[in-house]
Design a protein around this motif. Structure first.
Motif, PDB file in Angstrom:
ATOM      1  N   LEU A 247      26.498  68.450  41.140  1.00  0.00           N
ATOM      2  CA  LEU A 247      27.449  67.591  41.830  1.00  0.00           C
ATOM      3  C   LEU A 247      27.148  67.503  43.316  1.00  0.00           C
ATOM      4  CD1 LEU A 247      30.756  68.860  40.165  1.00  0.00           C
ATOM      5  CD2 LEU A 247      29.426  66.833  39.543  1.00  0.00           C
ATOM      6  N   SER A 248      27.441  66.337  43.876  1.00  0.00           N
ATOM      7  CA  SER A 248      27.402  66.159  45.321  1.00  0.00           C
ATOM      8  C   SER A 248      28.823  65.879  45.796  1.00  0.00           C
ATOM      9  CB  SER A 248      26.466  65.010  45.697  1.00  0.00           C
ATOM     10  OG  SER A 248      26.284  64.956  47.100  1.00  0.00           O
ATOM     11  N   TYR A 249      29.033  66.009  47.107  1.00  0.00           N
ATOM     12  CA  TYR A 249      30.396  65.861  47.638  1.00  0.00           C
ATOM     13  C   TYR A 249      30.451  64.663  48.576  1.00  0.00           C
ATOM     14  CZ  TYR A 249      34.892  67.086  49.741  1.00  0.00           C
ATOM     15  OH  TYR A 249      36.199  67.062  50.165  1.00  0.00           O
ATOM     16  N   ASP A 250      31.421  63.786  48.358  1.00  0.00           N
ATOM     17  CA  ASP A 250      31.621  62.605  49.190  1.00  0.00           C
ATOM     18  C   ASP A 250      32.722  62.910  50.206  1.00  0.00           C
ATOM     19  OD1 ASP A 250      32.374  60.120  50.300  1.00  0.00           O
ATOM     20  OD2 ASP A 250      31.630  59.061  48.545  1.00  0.00           O
ATOM     21  N   ASN A 251      32.351  62.941  51.486  1.00  0.00           N
ATOM     22  CA  ASN A 251      33.327  63.285  52.523  1.00  0.00           C
ATOM     23  C   ASN A 251      34.406  62.216  52.689  1.00  0.00           C
ATOM     24  OD1 ASN A 251      32.259  65.819  53.461  1.00  0.00           O
ATOM     25  ND2 ASN A 251      30.556  64.678  54.360  1.00  0.00           N
ATOM     26  N   GLU A 252      34.082  60.965  52.355  1.00  0.00           N
ATOM     27  CA  GLU A 252      35.073  59.898  52.504  1.00  0.00           C
ATOM     28  C   GLU A 252      36.153  59.981  51.420  1.00  0.00           C
ATOM     29  OE1 GLU A 252      33.400  56.035  52.828  1.00  0.00           O
ATOM     30  OE2 GLU A 252      32.181  56.518  54.601  1.00  0.00           O
ATOM     31  N   THR A 253      35.724  60.139  50.170  1.00  0.00           N
ATOM     32  CA  THR A 253      36.702  60.223  49.078  1.00  0.00           C
ATOM     33  C   THR A 253      37.207  61.647  48.867  1.00  0.00           C
ATOM     34  OG1 THR A 253      34.973  60.589  47.409  1.00  0.00           O
ATOM     35  CG2 THR A 253      35.563  58.299  47.923  1.00  0.00           C
ATOM     36  N   GLU A 254      36.516  62.605  49.514  1.00  0.00           N
ATOM     37  CA  GLU A 254      36.853  64.024  49.366  1.00  0.00           C
ATOM     38  C   GLU A 254      36.857  64.424  47.897  1.00  0.00           C
ATOM     39  OE1 GLU A 254      40.512  64.724  51.443  1.00  0.00           O
ATOM     40  OE2 GLU A 254      39.561  64.619  53.409  1.00  0.00           O
ATOM     41  N   ASP A 255      35.797  64.001  47.218  1.00  0.00           N
ATOM     42  CA  ASP A 255      35.703  64.295  45.792  1.00  0.00           C
ATOM     43  C   ASP A 255      34.236  64.498  45.415  1.00  0.00           C
ATOM     44  OD1 ASP A 255      36.510  64.780  43.238  1.00  0.00           O
ATOM     45  OD2 ASP A 255      36.996  62.694  42.743  1.00  0.00           O
ATOM     46  N   TYR A 256      34.007  65.187  44.296  1.00  0.00           N
ATOM     47  CA  TYR A 256      32.649  65.424  43.796  1.00  0.00           C
ATOM     48  C   TYR A 256      32.216  64.279  42.890  1.00  0.00           C
ATOM     49  CZ  TYR A 256      33.095  70.249  45.432  1.00  0.00           C
ATOM     50  OH  TYR A 256      33.249  71.374  46.213  1.00  0.00           O
ATOM     51  N   TYR A 257      30.920  64.025  42.850  1.00  0.00           N
ATOM     52  CA  TYR A 257      30.367  63.012  41.960  1.00  0.00           C
ATOM     53  C   TYR A 257      28.964  63.447  41.542  1.00  0.00           C
ATOM     54  CZ  TYR A 257      27.517  61.467  45.920  1.00  0.00           C
ATOM     55  OH  TYR A 257      26.620  61.430  46.965  1.00  0.00           O
ATOM     56  N   GLU A 258      28.472  62.864  40.452  1.00  0.00           N
ATOM     57  CA  GLU A 258      27.137  63.196  39.973  1.00  0.00           C
ATOM     58  C   GLU A 258      26.137  62.201  40.566  1.00  0.00           C
ATOM     59  OE1 GLU A 258      24.838  64.014  35.721  1.00  0.00           O
ATOM     60  OE2 GLU A 258      27.033  64.070  35.838  1.00  0.00           O
ATOM     61  N   PRO A 259      25.258  62.645  41.442  1.00  0.00           N
ATOM     62  CA  PRO A 259      24.385  61.717  42.160  1.00  0.00           C
ATOM     63  C   PRO A 259      23.116  61.378  41.379  1.00  0.00           C
ATOM     64  CG  PRO A 259      23.975  63.927  42.936  1.00  0.00           C
ATOM     65  CD  PRO A 259      25.058  64.037  41.879  1.00  0.00           C
ATOM     66  N   HIS A 260      22.460  60.299  41.804  1.00  0.00           N
ATOM     67  CA  HIS A 260      21.125  59.974  41.299  1.00  0.00           C
ATOM     68  C   HIS A 260      20.102  60.687  42.185  1.00  0.00           C
ATOM     69  CE1 HIS A 260      17.749  57.731  39.665  1.00  0.00           C
ATOM     70  NE2 HIS A 260      17.357  57.486  40.902  1.00  0.00           N
ATOM     71  N   LEU A 261      19.178  61.407  41.566  1.00  0.00           N
ATOM     72  CA  LEU A 261      18.150  62.116  42.318  1.00  0.00           C
ATOM     73  C   LEU A 261      16.834  61.354  42.257  1.00  0.00           C
ATOM     74  CD1 LEU A 261      18.801  65.828  41.226  1.00  0.00           C
ATOM     75  CD2 LEU A 261      19.675  64.624  43.240  1.00  0.00           C
ATOM     76  N   TYR A 262      16.089  61.398  43.364  1.00  0.00           N
ATOM     77  CA  TYR A 262      14.779  60.755  43.435  1.00  0.00           C
ATOM     78  C   TYR A 262      13.682  61.818  43.410  1.00  0.00           C
ATOM     79  CZ  TYR A 262      17.279  56.546  44.876  1.00  0.00           C
ATOM     80  OH  TYR A 262      18.123  55.469  44.924  1.00  0.00           O
ATOM     81  N   THR A 263      12.576  61.483  42.773  1.00  0.00           N
ATOM     82  CA  THR A 263      11.437  62.402  42.732  1.00  0.00           C
ATOM     83  C   THR A 263      11.035  62.802  44.149  1.00  0.00           C
ATOM     84  OG1 THR A 263      10.626  61.424  40.689  1.00  0.00           O
ATOM     85  CG2 THR A 263       9.039  62.677  41.981  1.00  0.00           C
ATOM     86  N   ASN A 264      10.810  64.091  44.339  1.00  0.00           N
ATOM     87  CA  ASN A 264      10.422  64.709  45.613  1.00  0.00           C
ATOM     88  C   ASN A 264      11.553  64.741  46.644  1.00  0.00           C
ATOM     89  OD1 ASN A 264       7.828  65.374  44.771  1.00  0.00           O
ATOM     90  ND2 ASN A 264       7.002  63.396  45.397  1.00  0.00           N
ATOM     91  N   GLN A 265      12.778  64.513  46.209  1.00  0.00           N
ATOM     92  CA  GLN A 265      13.920  64.655  47.102  1.00  0.00           C
ATOM     93  C   GLN A 265      14.202  66.142  47.333  1.00  0.00           C
ATOM     94  OE1 GLN A 265      17.490  62.755  45.654  1.00  0.00           O
ATOM     95  NE2 GLN A 265      18.243  62.387  47.723  1.00  0.00           N
ATOM     96  N   PHE A 266      14.391  66.522  48.591  1.00  0.00           N
ATOM     97  CA  PHE A 266      14.695  67.917  48.915  1.00  0.00           C
ATOM     98  C   PHE A 266      16.174  68.200  48.669  1.00  0.00           C
ATOM     99  CE2 PHE A 266      10.865  67.226  51.548  1.00  0.00           C
ATOM    100  CZ  PHE A 266      10.080  68.236  51.018  1.00  0.00           C
ATOM    101  N   VAL A 267      16.442  69.430  48.247  1.00  0.00           N
ATOM    102  CA  VAL A 267      17.784  69.785  47.795  1.00  0.00           C
ATOM    103  C   VAL A 267      18.258  71.066  48.474  1.00  0.00           C
ATOM    104  CG1 VAL A 267      19.183  70.415  45.796  1.00  0.00           C
ATOM    105  CG2 VAL A 267      17.372  68.708  45.548  1.00  0.00           C
ATOM    106  N   LEU A 268      19.473  71.017  48.997  1.00  0.00           N
ATOM    107  CA  LEU A 268      20.166  72.215  49.459  1.00  0.00           C
ATOM    108  C   LEU A 268      21.264  72.512  48.448  1.00  0.00           C
ATOM    109  CD1 LEU A 268      21.001  74.444  51.442  1.00  0.00           C
ATOM    110  CD2 LEU A 268      22.273  72.709  52.746  1.00  0.00           C
TER     111      LEU A 268
END
Length: 457
Positions: A179-200
């Protein structure tokens, strides 16, 4: 209702194929635009190239019929050269001999005839002037690059702590149910990931419990080079660790690296540091040299009138490279500046031995660059066409690093959406051959003042 798009000269100079970009609507070119294009046709740079290409396209259309009456375009619209509307009233203070005013006069004349007119120009002041006489206007973008939320090459994800623990022990984690977090909606969502995208990765239970990784297209894997200290330079933040990962990865896996970010985030410093370490310390003949180009000496800019050799001509534009080399050739901060002559001799030796070579971007045309560590600094001042020309020069074993700050664009026809750096970033996201990272304002490490200025000014 069909629209009538009136093109300014700068649109065609930016992209010769712009006349084909308006679907089944009508395209109008005022005769004064042809005059201005004619003035550029002998230019040796990109502007001249676009002027000549546009002239050939218009000549081919001319052979199909009279351009003053209108000729069918391949996409269903029509193109015509507009010679009329010299008597259309414009503000008396406007100089009618000025090309911009003549173009707006044509727009006003066409509107008075009932056409739905839109002026397309990259000139902000011309758009403002058009607005004063109630003419709709818009900028031109060769490709769809979003104004906001451009690709950054990084994302923060949240998951249970036991999965982070599993990531450390198994050296991978599947990308489902993250899950990723949207600061505007203040809610979690399942994001689309791109190849070679760095992740924290953050633990949901305790966000301070983290791990760093990269999405390889199937799963998230750890960083392999996050503890590397090229030329003794240590990464000081997460963005710089991501940057080192991208730079240290072999050219066979990541021949293209795109690094965006504000001033002081050490983009150029780490690009040079990793390149020097590859040549000096690893001793595997992976790269023949470091080739550095900056678009301050662009494909449109003549340097022949300047005195001296090619390197002497472009040396003033390469001063930021020299500043970074002063740090890299002597990693001892306490001793580095005690003997200025010795420091300059060390920097000079790097160039004398041709470990680092500097060139004008124009000289990359027509070449096949093999086994070079190729740095294009200030790439935000290149056009999409120039970026494509450079990228297609890359031969076997070369690693191309595009560096820049989209907020510091000096080119009059470009902005944060139309520059080549952001164009390349959007087009290459998800490519297996490209790693990219955008550094943040709070990752500025040049000095406390540089950080404060980048954040506030």
């Amino acid at each position: 209702m069909k629209k009538t798009y009136v093109l300014d000269t700068n649109v065609i100079l930016y992209s010769a194929t712009a006349i084909l970009s308006f679907g089944d609507n009508d395209v109008v070119i005022p005769e004064v635009v042809l005059e201005e294009l004619d003035n550029f046709k002998k230019d040796k740079g990109e502007l001249g190239s676009n002027a000549r290409q546009a002239s050939r396209m218009l000549d081919a259309l001319r052979k199909q019929g009279a351009l003053v009456e209108g000729v069918e375009l391949p996409n269903g619209g029509k193109i015509r050269v507009e010679m009329n509307h010299h008597d259309t009233v414009i503000p008396v203070s406007w100089d009618k001999s000025k090309a911009d005013n003549r173009i707006i006069q044509v727009c006003k004349g066409l509107k008075e005839l009932g056409e739905d007119v839109v002026l397309i120009t990259k000139d902000i002041f011309e758009r403002i002037k058009a607005d004063t006489v109630s003419i709709k206007s818009d900028d031109y973008y060769e490709t769809e690059v979003p104004e906001n939320d451009q690709y950054t090459g990084r994302i923060e994800l949240y998951l249970p702590f036991e999965k982070i623990d599993s990531f450390y022990s198994n050296k991978f984690i599947n990308a489902e149910n993250l899950l990723s977090y949207d600061n505007e909606t203040e809610d979690y969502y399942e994001p689309h990931l791109y190849t070679n995208q760095f992740v924290l990765l953050h633990s949901i239970e305790n966000p301070k419990q983290t791990a760093l990784g990269r999405y390889d297209g199937k799963r998230i894997v750890p960083l392999y080079f996050k503890d590397v200290k090229p030329m003794g330079i240590s990464p000081r933040n997460i963005g710089q660790k991501f940057m080192i990962e991208a730079l240290c990865t072999d050219a066979s896996k990541a021949p293209l690296v795109i690094i965006k970010g504000p001033a002081g985030t050490a983009k150029t410093l780490f690009s040079l540091a990793v390149g020097l370490q590859k040549i000096f310390e690893e001793n595997i003949n992976e790269y023949r040299r470091i080739l550095v180009c900056r678009p301050n000496v662009t494909m449109d800019e003549e340097i022949g009138f300047l005195p001296g050799t090619e390197e002497e001509k472009i040396a003033p534009f390469m001063r930021p490279i020299f500043d970074n080399l002063e740090i890299l050739v002597d990693s001892d901060e306490n001793e580095r500046y005690k003997n200025e002559k010795e420091l300059q001799d060390k920097v000079k030796e790097v160039f004398d031995r041709r470990i680092i070579v500097t060139e004008a971007v124009a000289y990359l045309r027509g070449r096949s660059i093999v086994k070079n560590w190729l740095i294009i600094d200030e790439a935000q001042n290149l056009s999409p066409k120039q970026i494509k020309a450079i990228t297609t020069r890359v031969g076997e074993g070369t690693k191309l690093i595009l560096i820049g700050d989209p907020d510091q664009i000096d080119h009059p026809f470009m902005d944060s959406r139309s520059n080549g750096l952001c164009y390349a970033s959007e087009k290459m996201k998800g490519s297996e051959l490209c790693y990219q990272i955008t550094l943040k304002f709070d990752e500025c490490e040049r000095s406390p003042l540089a950080f404060e200025a980048a954040r506030k000014l």
